[in-house]
Design an enzyme around this catalytic site. Sequence first.
Site, short mmCIF file in Angstrom:
data_model
loop_
_atom_site.label_atom_id
_atom_site.label_comp_id
_atom_site.label_asym_id
_atom_site.label_seq_id
_atom_site.Cartn_x
_atom_site.Cartn_y
_atom_site.Cartn_z
CB CYS A 116 -0.95 0.01 1.20
SG CYS A 116 -2.09 -1.37 1.19
CG HIS A 255 -3.33 3.57 2.22
ND1 HIS A 255 -3.74 3.16 0.97
CD2 HIS A 255 -3.37 2.46 3.02
CE1 HIS A 255 -4.00 1.86 1.01
NE2 HIS A 255 -3.79 1.42 2.24
CG ASN A 285 -6.66 -0.83 1.14
OD1 ASN A 285 -5.92 -0.37 0.27
ND2 ASN A 285 -6.19 -1.33 2.28
O1 UT7 Z 1 -3.91 -1.13 3.70
C1 UT7 Z 1 -3.13 -1.99 4.45
C2 UT7 Z 1 -3.32 -1.76 5.88
N1 UT7 Z 1 -4.57 -2.32 6.31
C3 UT7 Z 1 -5.29 -1.68 7.18
O2 UT7 Z 1 -4.93 -0.60 7.55
C4 UT7 Z 1 -6.49 -2.35 7.75
C5 UT7 Z 1 -6.52 -2.14 9.23
N2 UT7 Z 1 -7.60 -2.84 9.91
C6 UT7 Z 1 -8.89 -2.47 9.81
O3 UT7 Z 1 -9.24 -1.62 9.03
C7 UT7 Z 1 -9.88 -3.12 10.75
O4 UT7 Z 1 -9.19 -3.84 11.72
C8 UT7 Z 1 -10.89 -4.04 10.02
C9 UT7 Z 1 -11.90 -3.21 9.27
C10 UT7 Z 1 -10.18 -4.99 9.11
C11 UT7 Z 1 -11.67 -4.87 11.06
O5 UT7 Z 1 -12.33 -4.01 11.98
P1 UT7 Z 1 -12.19 -4.28 13.55
O6 UT7 Z 1 -13.02 -3.27 14.22
O7 UT7 Z 1 -10.71 -4.26 13.87
O8 UT7 Z 1 -12.84 -5.69 13.74
P2 UT7 Z 1 -12.17 -7.04 14.29
O9 UT7 Z 1 -11.19 -7.58 13.32
O10 UT7 Z 1 -11.72 -6.81 15.71
O11 UT7 Z 1 -13.45 -8.01 14.32
C12 UT7 Z 1 -14.55 -7.74 15.19
C13 UT7 Z 1 -15.62 -8.77 14.91
C14 UT7 Z 1 -15.12 -10.22 14.93
O12 UT7 Z 1 -16.11 -11.01 15.55
P3 UT7 Z 1 -15.98 -11.46 17.08
O13 UT7 Z 1 -14.70 -12.23 17.16
O14 UT7 Z 1 -15.94 -10.17 17.87
O15 UT7 Z 1 -17.21 -12.26 17.30
C15 UT7 Z 1 -15.04 -10.57 13.47
O16 UT7 Z 1 -15.18 -11.95 13.24
O17 UT7 Z 1 -16.19 -8.57 13.61
C16 UT7 Z 1 -16.19 -9.83 12.89
N3 UT7 Z 1 -16.08 -9.52 11.46
C17 UT7 Z 1 -17.14 -9.24 10.70
N4 UT7 Z 1 -18.45 -9.14 10.96
C18 UT7 Z 1 -19.28 -8.82 9.97
C19 UT7 Z 1 -14.96 -9.48 10.70
N5 UT7 Z 1 -15.28 -9.16 9.44
C20 UT7 Z 1 -16.62 -9.01 9.41
C21 UT7 Z 1 -17.53 -8.66 8.39
N6 UT7 Z 1 -18.85 -8.59 8.72
N7 UT7 Z 1 -17.14 -8.41 7.13
#
Ligand code: UT7
Length: 328
Positions: A116, A255, A285
Amino acid sequence: MSILAARMIGSGSYLPEQILSNAELAGRLDTTDEWIRTRTGITERRIAAPGEYTSDLALKAAQRALQMADVSAETLDFILLATTTPDLVFPATAVRVQRKLGVKRQIPAFDLQAVCAGFIYGLSMADSLIRSGAARRVLVIGAETMSRAVDWQDRSTCILFGDGAGAVVLEATEEPQRGILSTHLYADGQYEDLLRTQGGISHGILLDPASGSGFLQMRGNEVFKQAVKALEEIVDVTLAANGLDKSQIDWLVPHQANIRIIQSTAKRLGMTMERVVMTVDRHGNTSAASVPLALDEAVRDGRIQPGHLLLLEAFGGGFTWGSALVRW
Ligand code: UT7
């Protein structure tokens, strides 16, 4: 002639026609429009058509940048193309773009892989080439077909990414304080397990949609924390290196990975979101393409004006990250 800086003389971008909405994804996966919007800020993303490759997106962005710059491709001295999703392992996608642009001069062209942060790395390389006198006019492209690097069964990653391309033409200028004022690049390999693909040529594991093997995997929450920290630090480093105060930045061109990461960087700069160029809602992204896509949008709609001071930044797999301070 004493060359003082690398000035941006044109920008261009291209998005594939197909729009994939959150609602469509919610129909196929265990996710909702609400979850995606509130956690990421994304409402839709673009998907390249079958047979449409990274070089095709890059070509269109490059043609538009050359058109804005009002220069012919034949006058370029160098082509740098940042991508994580090249058309083929080789030849480099940059060389395919050189051919598709119809460039007959045997100018150097190669791909640059910093995920990225690739476009920021490319700007830094172009700046060095121009300042050293090795090149007078350089085309820098960020282009990706990230839709082909994600497992469409994995709701935690596939909802995040999109396809697109952006490009700029840089030219040597004797005007002081114009163009790229400074660039700052970093890498730290110790976090590879947080964000990587599981496959690749040397590993002997190919990306296979049938089995889901080889694709991008991310521990999003941990990447998020590292991204926020690194970007807050780089904002301070960039301002200090130029003896500037945060109030002097006209536009943040970040980004576009997650609206919450962008908001935290804007907060560090004391900026309202009106001075942040945002495309994550419509593009998702797009990895190396995201910064030049956002830049081109704000140049073309007149938000970015000659003389404005821009802070460009990106963070991605590796980890790699970087910033560029630019006087448009
Ligand atoms: O460009 C390269 C760099 N990349 C980034 O900068 C990305 C950085 N990370 C992020 O943007 C965020 O961490 C995400 C958007 C990827 C995820 O958001 P989050 O608030 O960090 O969620 P999480 O990974 O902590 O997941 C929370 C919950 C989980 O369920 P449990 O374990 O709490 O029951 C996931 O399984 O959300 C669940 N989950 C979803 N639920 C509905 C994960 N993906 C989804 C989804 N829909 N698509």
